[in-house]
Design an enzyme around this catalytic site. Structure first.
Site, short mmCIF file in Angstrom:
data_model
loop_
_atom_site.label_atom_id
_atom_site.label_comp_id
_atom_site.label_asym_id
_atom_site.label_seq_id
_atom_site.Cartn_x
_atom_site.Cartn_y
_atom_site.Cartn_z
CD1 TRP A 5 -2.93 1.49 0.78
CD2 TRP A 5 -1.49 2.33 2.26
NE1 TRP A 5 -3.41 2.72 1.19
CE2 TRP A 5 -2.55 3.24 2.11
CE3 TRP A 5 -0.46 2.64 3.15
CZ2 TRP A 5 -2.62 4.44 2.80
CZ3 TRP A 5 -0.51 3.84 3.85
CH2 TRP A 5 -1.58 4.73 3.67
CG HIS A 6 3.26 2.36 3.23
ND1 HIS A 6 2.76 1.31 3.95
CD2 HIS A 6 3.05 3.46 3.98
CE1 HIS A 6 2.28 1.76 5.10
NE2 HIS A 6 2.44 3.05 5.15
N GLY A 7 3.82 1.67 -1.44
CA GLY A 7 4.56 1.92 -2.67
C GLY A 7 4.75 0.68 -3.50
CG PHE B 248 2.94 6.79 1.20
CD1 PHE B 248 3.81 6.10 0.38
CD2 PHE B 248 3.41 7.29 2.40
CE1 PHE B 248 5.12 5.89 0.76
CE2 PHE B 248 4.72 7.08 2.79
CZ PHE B 248 5.57 6.38 1.97
#
Length: 526
Positions: free
Chosen positions: A343-345, A526
C-alpha cells in the site's frame, strides 16, 4: 497546498474558517457545501486535473454504495456489485501507483515492453481510495445508516485528512457532518484546535525539517557508512518520519476541531512502545484499525471456518499449537502486513518492509503465547530495566524495517542494514588534536559544530521518550475521538488561559520565522 505554507496559513485558512461560520449561522447546509468547495480547491491547488479524478471517484463510489444498499435482499447480486466496485477502485490505484513499476519489472526480465516513466501520482490517492473501499464493504455488511450525499462528499474530501489521513470511518464522521451544531461558531473550537495545530506545525517545521538533511545525507551514501554512521542515519530518518507524520496528524486534528469536527487519534507515542504489537497500537492507529478490520479479520475468520469444516479445533488452546499458530496467527498477519507494505509503494522494498513487520508481529505473538502465556499484559510484572530493554529492542527492529521504507531500492536499504550490523567496520575515536591551543568557549563551539547531528538526535530522542505527546498535553481538552490521557505534570497540560495563549503565539511566530521554504510531508507520496 501545504499546511506549512504562508498561502495556507495567511489566506486559505482564515477565509475558509470565516465563510464556514458565516454560512453556518445562516444555513448549515450551505456551510457544508462551502467546506466541500474549499476542500476541492485545497486539493486541486497543486494539480487541478486531479479534482476531476477525485470527483469521479466520489460519484462512482457513492452510486455503487446506493446499489449495494438497494440490493440488501439479493445477497449474491449485492456481493457481485460490491466486488466490481472495489475492483474498479483498485484498478484506478494500480494504474497510477503500480502500473509503471510492473511494466518496468517485466522489461527488466527481458520482455519487449517498456520501459515506462512513472505516472504523476495524485495526492492522497491511497487514502481516499481505501476510505471509500471501507465504506463499500460496510454497505455490504449493512452497517451504514447515513446516506446523505453531502455528508458522504465531506467524509471523503474534508481537506484536513484528504492528503495523508487519518483514515476515517463513516460511523465516526458522517453523523458529525449531518449535525447543524457542527457548523455553528464556538470559541473553544478555535482555541483547542489552534493549539493542537501549532504543536503539529512546530513538529514539522522545527523538528522534522531540522533533522531531515542528516537523514538525506546518510541515505545518499549508504555504501560508505560504518556502524555509528549507519545507526545515526537510521535514527535520524526515524525521528524525521515520526515528527513529520505525527505533526501532520496533529495539524489535521487541530484543523478539524477548528471547523467543529473531531478526528480519531492517529499517533500515541509509538517510539515508547515496548513491543511490536504495542507499536502498531500506537503508530498510524487508523491504518492499523483499517488493516485489522478489512484485511486481518476476514482472513482469520476464513481460516477459523476452514478449520471448523475440517474438524480442527479453534480457540486459545488451538492457537498454542504449531499448526494452529501458523494458520490462525501467522497467515493472516503475513497477508495483512504484506498488503500494508505494498500500500505504501510499488517497490520491492515496501513489500519487505511489510513482511519484516509481519515477522516481528509473529515473533511477538509467539513469545506471548508460548513463553509468556496469553494472560493480560497488565498482570505481567516487569522491572524498569526490562521495560527499557524491550523499548530499545522494539525501536531497533523498527529502525531496520524503516531502512527499507525510506530507501530508493532494496540494494540501498541492504547497504544501510549492513552498516548497522558493522559489516564495514566501526568508526575510530576522533582525534581531538584540532582543539589544542583554543580557549574553552571556542573549543566547545568547534566540538559542538562537529557533532551537531548527535546533539539533534539526542534532543529529539529525549522529546520522544521523555516528553508528553500532543494528546497528553491537550489532556481533557483533546479533540481526538479517544479517551483523554492528561500529562502527568499539571504544568504540561493545556488550559484555556492567557499563559497558554502566549505559548501558542510564541510557537507560531517561531514557526513562521522558519518557513524559509515549503517542504512536503513525507506521506504525501502515498
Amino acid at each position: 497546498m501545504l499546511f506549512n505554507s504562508f498561502l495556507f496559513l495567511l489566506i486559505f485558512l482564515p477565509i475558509a474558517l470565516g465563510v464556514h461560520y458565516l454560512l453556518g449561522a445562516l444555513q448549515p447546509r450551505l456551510a457544508a457545501l462551502w467546506l466541500c468547495v474549499a476542500s476541492l480547491l485545497f486539493y486541486g491547488w497543486w494539480n487541478p486535473q486531479f479534482v476531476v479524478l477525485l470527483s469521479g471517484s466520489i460519484l462512482f463510489n457513492y452510486l455503487v454504495s446506493l446499489a449495494i444498499l438497494g440490493l440488501a435482499k439479493r445477497p449474491r447480486l449485492q456481493m457481485l456489485v460490491t466486488g466490481l466496485g472495489i475492483a474498479a477502485d483498485l484498478l484506478l490505484l494500480v494504474h497510477y501507483k503500480y502500473f509503471a513499476a510492473m511494466v518496468n519489472f517485466v522489461h527488466d526480465l527481458g520482455f519487449a515492453v517498456g520501459p515506462m516513466d512513472a505516472l504523476i501520482l495524485p495526492l492522497g490517492i491511497s487514502f481516499f481510495t481505501f476510505t471509500q473501499i471501507g465504506y463499500l464493504l460496510d454497505c455490504r455488511a449493512g452497517v451504514v445508516n447515513d446516506r446523505s450525499p453531502l455528508s458522504y462528499v465531506l467524509f471523503v474530501t474534508f481537506f484536513p485528512h484528504l492528503i495523508a489521513g487519518p483514515i476515517l470511518h463513516h460511523k465516526e464522521m458522517m453523523p458529525q457532518f449531518s449535525k447543524p451544531e457542527t457548523y455553528r461558531f464556538h470559541a473553544d473550537n478555535l482555541s483547542v484546535g489552534g493549539m493542537l495545530f501549532v504543536i503539529g506545525l512546530a513538529k514539522k517545521v522545527l523538528l522534522a525539517d531540522s533533522i531531515a538533511p542528516y537523514a538525506d545525507a546518510g541515505f545518499a551514501s549508504t555504501g560508505e557508512l560504518q556502524f555509528w554512521g549507519a545507526w545515526a542515519t537510521a535514527t535520524s530518518y526515524a525521528l524525521q518520519l515520526y515528527f513529520d507524520f505525527s505533526g501532520y496528524s496533529d495539524m489535521a486534528l487541530g484543523l478539524a476541531r477548528m471547523f467543529g469536527i473531531r478526528f480519531p487519534l492517529n499517533f500515541n507515542s509509538p517510539y515508547k512502545a515496548t513491543s511490536i504489537i504495542d507499536f502498531w497500537a500506537r503508530w498510524h492507529i487508523t491504518l492499523t484499525r483499517y488493516i485489522t478490520a478489512y484485511l486481518y479479520y476476514p482472513v482469520a475468520m476464513a481460516v477459523t471456518r476452514w478449520r471448523s469444516r475440517h474438524g480442527r479445533p479453534n480457540g486459545p488452546g488451538a492457537v498454542a499449537t504449531p499448526g494452529g499458530f501458523a494458520s490462525m496467527i501467522v497467515l493472516p498477519t503475513v497477508f495483512a502486513m504484506g498488503l500494508a507494505g505494498i500500500w505504501h509503494g510499488a517497490g520491492l522494498q515496501f513489500l519487505i518492509f511489510g513482511l519484516l513487520h509481519a515477522a516481528y508481529l509473529a515473533i511477538n505473538h509467539a513469545w506471548r503465547i508460548f513463553r509468556g502465556g496469553r494472560g493480560p499484559a497488565a498482570k505481567r510484572s516487569t522491572s524498569r530495566l526490562q521495560q527499557v530493554g524491550y523499548l530499545l529492542l522494539t525501536f531497533a527492529a523498527v529502525l531496520v524495517a524503516q531502512a527499507f521504507f525510506r530507501a530508493d531500492g532494496v540494494a540501498q536499504a541492504w547497504q544501510l542494514v549492513q552498516g548497522m550490523a558493522g559489516v564495514r567496520g566501526w568508526e575510530g575515536m576522533e582525534n581531538l588534536g584540532y582543539l589544542a591551543g583554543m580557549g574553552l568557549a571556542d573549543g566547545w563551539r568547534l566540538l559542538v559544530g562537529h557533532h551537531v547531528q548527535v546533539l539533534y538526535v539526542a534532543v529529539l530522542l529525549a522529546i520522544v521518550w521523555l516528553a508528553p505527546n500532543a494528546h497528553q498535553i491537550m489532556g481533557v481538552y483533546s479533540p481526538a475521538l479517544a479517551k483523554p490521557d492528561p500529562a502527568a505534570r499539571s504544568w504540561m497540560r493545556w488550559q484555556p488561559n492567557a499563559a497558554w495563549l502566549l505559548v501558542m503565539l510564541g510557537m507560531l511566530l517561531v514557526c513562521l520565522l522558519n518557513l524559509h521554504k515549503e517542504s512536503r510531508f513525507l506521506y504525501f507520496q502515498f
